[in-house]
Design an enzyme around this catalytic site. Structure first.
Site, short mmCIF file in Angstrom:
data_model
loop_
_atom_site.label_atom_id
_atom_site.label_comp_id
_atom_site.label_asym_id
_atom_site.label_seq_id
_atom_site.Cartn_x
_atom_site.Cartn_y
_atom_site.Cartn_z
N THR A 68 -21.18 0.73 12.47
CA THR A 68 -21.03 0.81 13.92
C THR A 68 -19.88 -0.05 14.40
OG1 THR A 68 -23.40 1.20 14.18
CG2 THR A 68 -22.20 0.42 16.12
N SER A 85 -4.92 -8.23 10.95
CA SER A 85 -6.12 -9.00 11.27
C SER A 85 -5.98 -9.53 12.69
CB SER A 85 -6.29 -10.15 10.27
OG SER A 85 -7.57 -10.72 10.38
N GLN A 135 0.41 -11.43 8.82
CA GLN A 135 1.16 -12.49 9.49
C GLN A 135 2.26 -11.93 10.39
OE1 GLN A 135 0.58 -15.71 9.67
NE2 GLN A 135 -1.11 -15.73 8.22
N CYS A 153 -7.11 -19.49 2.86
CA CYS A 153 -8.04 -18.78 1.99
C CYS A 153 -8.16 -19.43 0.61
CB CYS A 153 -7.60 -17.32 1.84
SG CYS A 153 -7.62 -16.45 3.42
N GLY A 180 -8.19 -8.37 7.65
CA GLY A 180 -7.12 -8.14 6.70
C GLY A 180 -7.59 -7.97 5.27
N THR A 181 -8.58 -8.75 4.86
CA THR A 181 -9.06 -8.67 3.48
C THR A 181 -9.65 -7.30 3.19
OG1 THR A 181 -9.47 -11.05 3.28
CG2 THR A 181 -10.73 -9.61 1.84
N ASN A 185 2.66 -15.67 4.21
CA ASN A 185 1.82 -16.55 5.02
C ASN A 185 2.05 -18.04 4.75
OD1 ASN A 185 0.61 -15.56 2.52
ND2 ASN A 185 -1.11 -16.90 2.99
N HIS A 213 -7.41 -11.95 14.38
CA HIS A 213 -7.45 -13.38 14.70
C HIS A 213 -6.14 -14.10 14.43
CE1 HIS A 213 -7.91 -15.41 10.64
NE2 HIS A 213 -8.14 -14.16 10.30
#
Length: 382
Positions: A237, A199, A179, A327, A71-72, A151, A201
């Protein structure tokens, strides 16, 4: 690891189905997807199949999905690329005061090199006012970046209304859906979204992986320089096993599953509120209990109890919660989200905890959490 995990907005455990797919891919699909031999072609097939699953999940084209490290990077890419590419059309950008730091710090950097940024305030529900947005919009605005769901409070922004206003404006519309993705139904065409960040995760997929959706009618130079991967839009890659795992995680959250999870998490909130009221705990909800919100996030003000103290006591009891975004958890600064909602002098900013639920949480775990919370608060108040 034993204990009760209620910090799923920070990260989620990988689903066993995702681990199985990734393990198999690491053993059998190790080729470079850019290679032309059979090993490369096999990896390319997995990459293309995964891209289609993910594109379909937001009603996008496969060519509009760019895999990133998360996401970042996706947020940075959307904002930096847009500013650099479109500065001849204007230097004004709009965001909100409650965005993730990946957005806010990118905006602060752009301000330092001559761009103008409007940070829209939010109300006590954590939502921007559309009138404020309309008033902030200028002819030379080149980008609007408003998160889909917050979030820390779960507040759902008026994304459709913003997109509708911008569809005939030169500004590109970006939304941080990190989120919201996997919980809300998203249609980038209906909402007129030009760019969208996610993201893996956050929905039981692997860490260090995400994607940036970028509408195929817009172009900007690659943010990361190097090879010609991702159709020359993001060098490096591709992590094919992780991408296959991401696609599997996405396939596990059908429209029916999204609705079921939202209802499940809403039930957890009701269970917690009822128990706190019965035990006469002095508390208030930060934000709103709107049905439109991201139901997995629940932010509670426990009056008179410091966040760090309560968080530590719960941790000692085997229960993981947070005081805000993971974060920013390493510093002692109060939540910028709660400050934006209630003001820096509000006791809420130092006396609130964030719970965030996941698919594996149970009613029994929530009951244990509330029992421990009531016990701890009672002792601290004495």
């Amino acid at each position: 690891m034993s204990g009760i995990y209620l910090d799923n907005a920070a990260t989620t455990p990988m689903a066993k189905e995702v681990i199985e797919v990734m393990t198999n891919a690491m053993q059998t699909t190790f080729g470079n997807a850019s290679s032309t031999h059979q090993f490369g072609r096999s990896a390319r097939m997995v990459l293309d199949d995964s891209r289609k699953v993910i594109a379909d999940s937001i009603h996008a084209k496969e060519s509009e999905i760019i895999f990133t490290s998360g996401g970042t990077e996706s947020d940075n890419m959307a904002i930096m690329q847009t500013a650099i590419q479109r500065k001849s059309l204007g230097k004004h950008l709009i965001t909100s005061a409650v965005e993730h730091q990946a957005i806010l710090k990118s905006m602060k950097y752009l301000e330092s090199i001559g761009f103008e940024v409007t940070y829209l305030p939010v109300n006590e529900d954590g939502v921007i006012d559309i009138t404020d947005f309309k008033n902030a919009l200028k002819d030379d605005t080149i980008l609007v970046s408003i998160m889909m769901g917050n979030n820390e409070t779960g507040s759902h922004m008026p994304i459709h209304e913003i997109g509708d206003i911008l569809k005939d404006h030169q500004a590109w519309f970006h939304t941080d859906a990190v989120q919201a993705y996997g919980l809300l139904d998203i249609d980038v065409n209906v909402d007129h979204i030009d760019m969208l960040s996610t993201s893996a995760h956050k929905l039981n997929g692997p860490k260090f992986l995400g994607f940036l959706y970028k509408r195929d009618t817009i172009f900007s130079p690659p943010f990361i320089k190097g090879g010609e991967q991702e159709d020359k839009r993001r060098a490096g890659t591709e992590n094919v096993p992780a991408i296959a795992g991401f696609a599997k995680a996405v396939s596990l959250v059908s429209d029916d599953e999204k609705k079921a999870r939202q209802l499940k998490y809403q039930g957890f909130k009701k269970q917690i509120i009822a128990a706190l009221e019965v035990n006469k705990i002095d508390f208030e909800i930060n934000g709103t209990l709107s049905d439109d919100n991201l139901q997995h996030v629940f932010n509670i003000w426990i009056k008179g109890v410091q966040t760090e103290v309560l968080q530590t006591r719960l941790d000692l009891a085997g229960i993981a919660v947070s005081g805000g975004s993971a974060c920013t958890a390493g510093n002692l600064e109060p939540s910028h989200v709660l400050i934006a909602m209630y003001g820096e002098n509000s006791p809420r900013v130092t006396e609130s905890i964030r719970l965030s639920f996941g698919k594996d949480n149970t009613d029994e775990e929530i009951a244990v959490f509330v029992t421990q919370l009531v016990r701890i608060v009672g002792r601290l108040k004495k």
